[in-house]
Design an enzyme around this catalytic site. Structure first.
Site, PDB file in Angstrom:
ATOM      1  N   GLY A  85       0.665  -1.220   0.054  1.00  0.00           N
ATOM      2  CA  GLY A  85       0.145   0.155  -0.185  1.00  0.00           C
ATOM      3  C   GLY A  85       0.913   1.375   0.072  1.00  0.00           C
ATOM      4  CB  SER A  86      -0.106   4.563   0.854  1.00  0.00           C
ATOM      5  OG  SER A  86      -1.295   4.961   0.210  1.00  0.00           O
ATOM      6  CB  VAL A  87       4.461   2.299   3.431  1.00  0.00           C
ATOM      7  CG1 VAL A  87       3.781   2.568   4.731  1.00  0.00           C
ATOM      8  CG2 VAL A  87       4.252   0.733   3.212  1.00  0.00           C
TER       9      VAL A  87
END
Length: 223
Positions: A85-87
């Site tokens: 995801g966004s990490v």
């Protein structure tokens, strides 16, 4: 390097979270010292009482563990591969800057989506974030910035999924951490060379979804 009190604390927190979250069957937490990489806590839930095995577990108790949908024998922390995801946007941002695809002060205007051949690729904030540079893109977890500078759009050139793949490897995505525990898996980072690869695959890869797979410990090491 495990901190027993921290390990117990994290286990209780994770247990409460999983049990209070609808449709959740399990979870994992990894805590590291960012200066040394030492693993201070590595927790999976559900788990099992090792003492029962030391004392001689009954066939009934053992079967209950095998039948548990949460898979208590599965070490998610090192063997569970999931889209990070966004990490992962930190990897994409690094690649965009290091490859001179964009400078830190360069901006895009996010209206909530980009449209290509009647397909819309949406930002998570449907009305958009407006003017976005790389710092703001990371701060607000903007999707559109990473779509544009990875795939290219209008007058903006793109990094390309192949170069993003190479940069992900620099951050050890799709490589084992070599932690001294059995069963670790490497995860996966697509390179776009599959003949069925499509533009939308590049977009979702840029934000750490789709075919990108990372274990919790890999994601912790990445951060």
């Amino acid at each position: 390097t495990l901190d027993a009190k921290l390990q117990e604390y994290v286990y209780r927190k994770l247990k409460n979270k999983v049990e209070s979250t609808k449709d959740s069957t399990g979870g994992s937490v990894v805590v590291q010292n960012p200066n040394t990489g030492e693993v201070l806590a590595l927790v999976n839930f559900p788990s099992y009482d090792i003492q029962k095995f030391s004392d001689g577990i009954s066939s009934k108790d053992y079967q209950e563990l095998l039948d548990n949908p949460g898979k208590p024998f599965f070490n998610r922390a090192i063997a569970g591969a999931y889209p990070p995801g966004s990490v992962f946007k930190l990897v994409t941002a690094s690649a965009i800057l290091e490859e001179n695809i964009a400078k830190s002060e360069d901006t895009i205007f996010d209206r909530g989506y980009i449209e290509i051949k009647n397909y819309r690729y949406h930002n998570w904030k449907l009305d958009g974030h407006g003017l976005v540079d790389v710092t703001r893109a990371v701060k607000v977890s903007n999707d559109t910035y990473f779509y544009i500078y990875t795939a290219g759009f209008e007058d903006k050139k793109g990094l390309g999924v192949s170069k993003l793949h190479d940069w992900a490897l620099k951050f050890n995505i799709s490589k084992k951490t070599e932690i001294d525990l059995p069963g670790e898996v490497p995860g996966f980072m697509p390179d776009g060379k599959n003949k069925d690869w499509y533009l939308g695959g590049t977009f979702i890869t840029a934000i750490g979804q789709g075919d990108v797979l990372s274990t919790p410990i890999q994601t912790s090491v990445l951060m």
